[in-house]
Design a protein around this motif. Structure first.
Motif, PDB file in Angstrom:
ATOM      1  N   VAL A   1      35.368  38.597  40.799  1.00  0.00           N
ATOM      2  CA  VAL A   1      36.321  37.493  40.897  1.00  0.00           C
ATOM      3  C   VAL A   1      37.619  37.919  40.219  1.00  0.00           C
ATOM      4  O   VAL A   1      37.609  38.354  39.056  1.00  0.00           O
ATOM      5  N   GLU A   2      38.715  37.788  40.930  1.00  0.00           N
ATOM      6  CA  GLU A   2      40.035  38.132  40.384  1.00  0.00           C
ATOM      7  C   GLU A   2      40.744  36.870  39.912  1.00  0.00           C
ATOM      8  O   GLU A   2      40.792  35.868  40.614  1.00  0.00           O
ATOM      9  N   MET A   3      41.288  36.945  38.705  1.00  0.00           N
ATOM     10  CA  MET A   3      42.165  35.908  38.174  1.00  0.00           C
ATOM     11  C   MET A   3      43.559  36.507  38.083  1.00  0.00           C
ATOM     12  O   MET A   3      43.745  37.559  37.456  1.00  0.00           O
ATOM     13  N   GLN A   4      44.542  35.861  38.684  1.00  0.00           N
ATOM     14  CA  GLN A   4      45.855  36.488  38.786  1.00  0.00           C
ATOM     15  C   GLN A   4      46.979  35.495  38.534  1.00  0.00           C
ATOM     16  O   GLN A   4      46.794  34.284  38.570  1.00  0.00           O
ATOM     17  N   VAL A   5      48.144  36.081  38.275  1.00  0.00           N
ATOM     18  CA  VAL A   5      49.383  35.312  38.261  1.00  0.00           C
ATOM     19  C   VAL A   5      50.403  36.143  39.026  1.00  0.00           C
ATOM     20  O   VAL A   5      50.396  37.381  38.950  1.00  0.00           O
ATOM     21  N   SER A   6      51.236  35.485  39.799  1.00  0.00           N
ATOM     22  CA  SER A   6      52.273  36.214  40.527  1.00  0.00           C
ATOM     23  C   SER A   6      53.237  36.842  39.540  1.00  0.00           C
ATOM     24  O   SER A   6      53.612  36.232  38.533  1.00  0.00           O
ATOM     25  N   SER A   7      53.645  38.069  39.818  1.00  0.00           N
ATOM     26  CA  SER A   7      54.593  38.756  38.945  1.00  0.00           C
ATOM     27  C   SER A   7      56.036  38.377  39.267  1.00  0.00           C
ATOM     28  O   SER A   7      56.958  38.841  38.595  1.00  0.00           O
ATOM     29  N   PHE A   8      56.231  37.523  40.262  1.00  0.00           N
ATOM     30  CA  PHE A   8      57.577  37.161  40.695  1.00  0.00           C
ATOM     31  C   PHE A   8      57.692  35.651  40.893  1.00  0.00           C
ATOM     32  O   PHE A   8      56.691  34.952  41.037  1.00  0.00           O
ATOM     33  N   ASP A   9      58.934  35.174  40.932  1.00  0.00           N
ATOM     34  CA  ASP A   9      59.170  33.740  41.091  1.00  0.00           C
ATOM     35  C   ASP A   9      59.042  33.274  42.530  1.00  0.00           C
ATOM     36  O   ASP A   9      58.808  32.091  42.782  1.00  0.00           O
ATOM     37  N   THR A  10      59.222  34.186  43.485  1.00  0.00           N
ATOM     38  CA  THR A  10      59.154  33.799  44.888  1.00  0.00           C
ATOM     39  C   THR A  10      58.202  34.701  45.656  1.00  0.00           C
ATOM     40  O   THR A  10      57.975  35.862  45.279  1.00  0.00           O
ATOM     41  N   ALA A  11      57.656  34.165  46.756  1.00  0.00           N
ATOM     42  CA  ALA A  11      56.776  34.952  47.605  1.00  0.00           C
ATOM     43  C   ALA A  11      57.529  36.109  48.248  1.00  0.00           C
ATOM     44  O   ALA A  11      56.954  37.186  48.466  1.00  0.00           O
ATOM     45  N   GLU A  12      58.818  35.913  48.521  1.00  0.00           N
ATOM     46  CA  GLU A  12      59.620  36.968  49.136  1.00  0.00           C
ATOM     47  C   GLU A  12      59.754  38.172  48.207  1.00  0.00           C
ATOM     48  O   GLU A  12      59.656  39.326  48.651  1.00  0.00           O
ATOM     49  N   GLU A  13      59.939  37.910  46.916  1.00  0.00           N
ATOM     50  CA  GLU A  13      60.043  39.009  45.950  1.00  0.00           C
ATOM     51  C   GLU A  13      58.715  39.750  45.820  1.00  0.00           C
ATOM     52  O   GLU A  13      58.685  40.984  45.728  1.00  0.00           O
TER      53      GLU A  13
ATOM     54  N   THR B   1      56.371  40.009  48.107  1.00  0.00           N
ATOM     55  CA  THR B   1      56.161  40.772  49.335  1.00  0.00           C
ATOM     56  C   THR B   1      57.015  42.035  49.333  1.00  0.00           C
ATOM     57  O   THR B   1      56.549  43.117  49.738  1.00  0.00           O
ATOM     58  N   ALA B   2      58.254  41.922  48.870  1.00  0.00           N
ATOM     59  CA  ALA B   2      59.127  43.099  48.789  1.00  0.00           C
ATOM     60  C   ALA B   2      58.542  44.143  47.854  1.00  0.00           C
ATOM     61  O   ALA B   2      58.600  45.349  48.123  1.00  0.00           O
ATOM     62  N   CYS B   3      57.948  43.689  46.740  1.00  0.00           N
ATOM     63  CA  CYS B   3      57.301  44.614  45.809  1.00  0.00           C
ATOM     64  C   CYS B   3      56.130  45.306  46.485  1.00  0.00           C
ATOM     65  O   CYS B   3      55.956  46.524  46.359  1.00  0.00           O
ATOM     66  N   MET B   4      55.320  44.553  47.221  1.00  0.00           N
ATOM     67  CA  MET B   4      54.161  45.135  47.888  1.00  0.00           C
ATOM     68  C   MET B   4      54.568  46.195  48.902  1.00  0.00           C
ATOM     69  O   MET B   4      53.839  47.171  49.130  1.00  0.00           O
ATOM     70  N   MET B   5      55.751  46.043  49.489  1.00  0.00           N
ATOM     71  CA  MET B   5      56.231  46.971  50.504  1.00  0.00           C
ATOM     72  C   MET B   5      57.048  48.126  49.920  1.00  0.00           C
ATOM     73  O   MET B   5      57.560  48.961  50.657  1.00  0.00           O
ATOM     74  N   SER B   6      57.138  48.190  48.594  1.00  0.00           N
ATOM     75  CA  SER B   6      57.969  49.204  47.938  1.00  0.00           C
ATOM     76  C   SER B   6      57.299  50.575  47.949  1.00  0.00           C
ATOM     77  O   SER B   6      56.069  50.678  48.028  1.00  0.00           O
ATOM     78  N   PRO B   7      58.072  51.654  47.829  1.00  0.00           N
ATOM     79  CA  PRO B   7      57.498  53.007  47.804  1.00  0.00           C
ATOM     80  C   PRO B   7      56.524  53.220  46.644  1.00  0.00           C
ATOM     81  O   PRO B   7      55.528  53.922  46.798  1.00  0.00           O
ATOM     82  N   ASP B   8      56.797  52.623  45.488  1.00  0.00           N
ATOM     83  CA  ASP B   8      55.928  52.820  44.331  1.00  0.00           C
ATOM     84  C   ASP B   8      54.540  52.244  44.585  1.00  0.00           C
ATOM     85  O   ASP B   8      53.519  52.862  44.253  1.00  0.00           O
ATOM     86  N   VAL B   9      54.486  51.052  45.190  1.00  0.00           N
ATOM     87  CA  VAL B   9      53.194  50.437  45.487  1.00  0.00           C
ATOM     88  C   VAL B   9      52.503  51.170  46.630  1.00  0.00           C
ATOM     89  O   VAL B   9      51.276  51.320  46.637  1.00  0.00           O
ATOM     90  N   ALA B  10      53.269  51.666  47.585  1.00  0.00           N
ATOM     91  CA  ALA B  10      52.668  52.452  48.676  1.00  0.00           C
ATOM     92  C   ALA B  10      52.010  53.716  48.132  1.00  0.00           C
ATOM     93  O   ALA B  10      50.963  54.143  48.607  1.00  0.00           O
ATOM     94  N   GLN B  11      52.615  54.312  47.107  1.00  0.00           N
ATOM     95  CA  GLN B  11      52.069  55.527  46.499  1.00  0.00           C
ATOM     96  C   GLN B  11      50.840  55.211  45.667  1.00  0.00           C
ATOM     97  O   GLN B  11      49.884  55.991  45.614  1.00  0.00           O
ATOM     98  N   ASN B  12      50.839  54.049  45.011  1.00  0.00           N
ATOM     99  CA  ASN B  12      49.707  53.625  44.197  1.00  0.00           C
ATOM    100  C   ASN B  12      49.460  52.143  44.453  1.00  0.00           C
ATOM    101  O   ASN B  12      49.940  51.288  43.710  1.00  0.00           O
ATOM    102  N   PRO B  13      48.715  51.788  45.504  1.00  0.00           N
ATOM    103  CA  PRO B  13      48.477  50.376  45.803  1.00  0.00           C
ATOM    104  C   PRO B  13      47.474  49.705  44.871  1.00  0.00           C
ATOM    105  O   PRO B  13      47.324  48.484  44.896  1.00  0.00           O
ATOM    106  N   TRP B  14      46.784  50.492  44.039  1.00  0.00           N
ATOM    107  CA  TRP B  14      45.768  49.931  43.141  1.00  0.00           C
ATOM    108  C   TRP B  14      46.392  49.273  41.925  1.00  0.00           C
ATOM    109  O   TRP B  14      45.918  48.236  41.467  1.00  0.00           O
ATOM    110  N   GLY B  15      47.427  49.880  41.353  1.00  0.00           N
ATOM    111  CA  GLY B  15      48.078  49.280  40.206  1.00  0.00           C
ATOM    112  C   GLY B  15      47.943  50.090  38.930  1.00  0.00           C
ATOM    113  O   GLY B  15      47.380  51.179  38.909  1.00  0.00           O
ATOM    114  N   VAL B  16      48.488  49.510  37.847  1.00  0.00           N
ATOM    115  CA  VAL B  16      48.533  50.153  36.531  1.00  0.00           C
ATOM    116  C   VAL B  16      47.758  49.280  35.550  1.00  0.00           C
ATOM    117  O   VAL B  16      48.047  48.086  35.390  1.00  0.00           O
TER     118      VAL B  16
END
Length: 211
Positions: free
Chosen positions: A127-139, A141-156
């Protein structure tokens, strides 16, 4: 009668409402989800329990299947379900309350779009408990589509107690939720791939010695 476009996109549902879990550990699973989610039982029989934590009549349903086998981690199936909080402060508060009940996360990770903590129920469901790292869904989504996340989609990964200290020191939530730069990361490096056996308990009352 409204004309329906049968060749177009299928109409999406309005929302996801609940998850049903089958188990041979009925009582431990009911007590776990009550503690994990701050939930209460709406209806319980000898075979079924319906739990909720908001205005929906149930969010988690648990069905007793006495002869069902244990979950096979190496098999195909649902990996986890996720719940979201409105703020990092709420996520940390719930972390501390669960810790006081002996419920500790398996993995704490900044995915980029979310800051997340993963838990394991008595059957090994995650079970994952989360909080959005951004104020808007658009931000997000943009983070998810970024080169850094594409290189490491798992996270830090992060230490939840260190994150709590940063928050209590007055550091802005936005700074704490910002994902650090990282290089590539692969599946065999992820803590939730090889997890310890689940803890099975019939009660999750607060522990006197919990910090």
């Amino acid at each position: 009668m409204v004309e329906i476009n049968l060749s177009g996109k299928v109409l999406s549902p309005a929302r996801l409402t609940h998850v049903l879990l089958r188990t041979a550990r009925f009582r431990p699973l009911v007590e776990f989800y009550k503690a994990l989610l701050g939930a209460h039982v709406v209806l319980e029989t000898s075979e079924l329990a319906f739990l909720t934590y908001d205005d929906e009549h149930h969010r988690i349903a648990i069905a007793a299947f006495p002869d069902c086998g244990d979950r096979v981690r190496s098999g195909a199936g649902l990996e986890h379900i996720a719940f979201s909080f409105d703020s990092l402060g709420d996520l940390v508060t719930s972390y501390r309350q669960r810790k006081a009940r002996g419920i500790l996360p398996l993995w704490c990770v900044n995915h980029g779009p979310t800051t997340s903590m993963y838990y394991q129920d008595p059957d090994g469901n995650q079970v994952e408990m989360q909080v959005s790292s951004f104020d808007t869904a658009e931000e997000a989504t943009a983070c998810m589509m970024s080169p850094d996340v594409a290189q490491n989609p798992w996270g830090v990964d992060f230490d939840p107690d260190e994150l709590m200290r940063r928050l209590e020191s007055g550091e802005p939530e936005a700074d704490i939720k910002k994902r650090p730069k990282s290089g590539p990361r692969h599946l065999d490096e992820i803590p939730i791939v090889n997890v310890p056996p689940p803890l099975v308990k019939d009660s999750y009352e607060p522990l006197e010695s919990a910090a």
